[in-house]
Design a protein around this motif. Structure first.
Motif, PDB file in Angstrom:
ATOM      1  N   ASP A 203       0.834  -1.206   0.000  1.00  0.00           N
ATOM      2  CA  ASP A 203       0.000   0.000   0.000  1.00  0.00           C
ATOM      3  C   ASP A 203       0.869   1.257   0.000  1.00  0.00           C
ATOM      4  O   ASP A 203       0.573   2.228  -0.703  1.00  0.00           O
ATOM      5  N   TYR A 210       2.050   6.386  -7.146  1.00  0.00           N
ATOM      6  CA  TYR A 210       0.920   7.050  -7.821  1.00  0.00           C
ATOM      7  C   TYR A 210       0.739   8.497  -7.364  1.00  0.00           C
ATOM      8  O   TYR A 210       0.501   9.391  -8.190  1.00  0.00           O
ATOM      9  N   LYS A 230      -7.360   0.236 -12.540  1.00  0.00           N
ATOM     10  CA  LYS A 230      -8.435   0.323 -11.546  1.00  0.00           C
ATOM     11  C   LYS A 230      -8.007  -0.282 -10.220  1.00  0.00           C
ATOM     12  O   LYS A 230      -8.350   0.232  -9.145  1.00  0.00           O
ATOM     13  N   ALA A 231      -7.238  -1.359 -10.283  1.00  0.00           N
ATOM     14  CA  ALA A 231      -6.747  -1.979  -9.050  1.00  0.00           C
ATOM     15  C   ALA A 231      -5.817  -1.034  -8.296  1.00  0.00           C
ATOM     16  O   ALA A 231      -5.798  -1.014  -7.062  1.00  0.00           O
ATOM     17  N   HIS A 233      -6.035   2.336  -8.439  1.00  0.00           N
ATOM     18  CA  HIS A 233      -6.912   3.341  -7.846  1.00  0.00           C
ATOM     19  C   HIS A 233      -7.552   2.815  -6.560  1.00  0.00           C
ATOM     20  O   HIS A 233      -7.573   3.511  -5.536  1.00  0.00           O
ATOM     21  N   ASN A 234      -8.056   1.602  -6.622  1.00  0.00           N
ATOM     22  CA  ASN A 234      -8.722   1.034  -5.452  1.00  0.00           C
ATOM     23  C   ASN A 234      -7.763   0.893  -4.279  1.00  0.00           C
ATOM     24  O   ASN A 234      -8.093   1.226  -3.128  1.00  0.00           O
ATOM     25  N   ARG A 235      -6.549   0.400  -4.554  1.00  0.00           N
ATOM     26  CA  ARG A 235      -5.567   0.201  -3.482  1.00  0.00           C
ATOM     27  C   ARG A 235      -5.159   1.537  -2.861  1.00  0.00           C
ATOM     28  O   ARG A 235      -5.081   1.674  -1.639  1.00  0.00           O
ATOM     29  N   TYR A 237      -6.803   4.486  -2.912  1.00  0.00           N
ATOM     30  CA  TYR A 237      -7.891   5.154  -2.196  1.00  0.00           C
ATOM     31  C   TYR A 237      -8.204   4.457  -0.871  1.00  0.00           C
ATOM     32  O   TYR A 237      -8.522   5.115   0.125  1.00  0.00           O
ATOM     33  N   ARG A 238      -8.098   3.125  -0.850  1.00  0.00           N
ATOM     34  CA  ARG A 238      -8.301   2.413   0.419  1.00  0.00           C
ATOM     35  C   ARG A 238      -7.198   2.762   1.411  1.00  0.00           C
ATOM     36  O   ARG A 238      -7.464   2.965   2.604  1.00  0.00           O
TER      37      ARG A 238
END
Length: 257
Positions: A203, A210, A230-231, A233-235, A237-238
């Motif tokens: 993470d 990024y 997308k993966a 972005h998801n990682r 943002y989480r």
């Protein structure tokens, strides 16, 4: 264990180098091109990176491979090494005198900021304390940050802009209604380091590549071995949501950062 690491562990550095370069050549070039656009510069930096990585029978690679536990994936570590070598190459080639030419047209205060932050690699807080103590006792921290932003804006345009941005680090954000003191910033920074230090290595790497390095999500996905942008972005943002939640527990909200 990757093939190059196995060969290295078996005492065959030449075979290890061939496998390593075949596997990571494209990643190395991609990392270099983030800072260098000129073809000759890219090739010269690539040669320097290869030379540095081969020094001492692949000492850098051997040191990484020998670690019992790694805080980040090898590809993330490699991008960081290439980034440092690239910036060092430009600093060595251009030299302090040629880099100082960039600052000649700046007003005296911004020229001093350039010297402290870009040439001497000091933090913004350290640069402020030096300037405030030695040259401008009436300068407020709010005024100083405005001058820092103006300095970044003036010297990061043009062909060497990306390298100079790297030398200077992240510029301060737009002025807030109430600018904290250096002491308050130091306390907040410690809390930020704790919040992000609690994230997993992957993470943290995703956020660094990024958000900090500003690499495209697709490039980050390739580096970290994720399926797609997308993966990423998801990682990211989480991870940011987790960090914000930890900061909220100690009274730091989004508007305080």
């Amino acid at each position: 264990m990757e093939g190059w690491a196995a060969e290295l562990a078996s005492g065959r550095p030449d075979a290890a180098w061939d496998l390593f370069l075949d596997r990571y050549r494209r990643l190395i070039f991609a990392a270099i091109r983030h800072y260098a656009q000129d073809y000759d510069d890219v090739m010269d930096v690539f040669a320097r990176v290869c030379e540095a990585l081969r020094e001492g029978d692949l000492r850098r690679l051997r040191t990484y491979a020998a670690q019992p536990a790694h805080r980040a994936r090898f590809s993330t570590w490699l991008v960081t090494v290439v980034r440092h070598l690239t910036v060092d190459w430009f600093r060595h080639r251009d030299g302090r005198r040629r880099l100082s030419v960039v600052a000649e047209a700046l007003p005296p205060l911004r020229r001093r900021i350039f010297e402290h932050v870009f040439l001497e690699q000091r933090s913004h807080i350290e640069a402020y304390e030096l300037i405030h103590a030695r040259e401008a006792p009436a300068l407020s921290f709010r005024e100083f940050l405005g001058e820092v932003r103006a300095t970044y804006s003036a010297i990061t345009d043009g062909r060497r802009g990306q390298v100079l941005r790297e030398l200077g680090g992240t510029p301060p954000t737009e002025e807030d209604p109430a600018v904290p003191s250096p002491g308050d910033i130091a306390d907040t920074r410690a809390l930020l380091e704790q919040a992000f230090g609690a994230l997993s290595a992957e993470d943290r790497a995703a956020v660094e590549l990024y958000i900090v390095e500003e690499l495209p999500a697709a490039a980050v996905a390739r580096i970290l071995g994720l399926p797609n942008a997308k993966a990423v972005h998801n990682r990211v943002y989480r991870a940011l949501a987790t960090a914000r939640a930890r900061l909220a527990q100690v009274g730091i909200g989004r508007g305080d950062l």
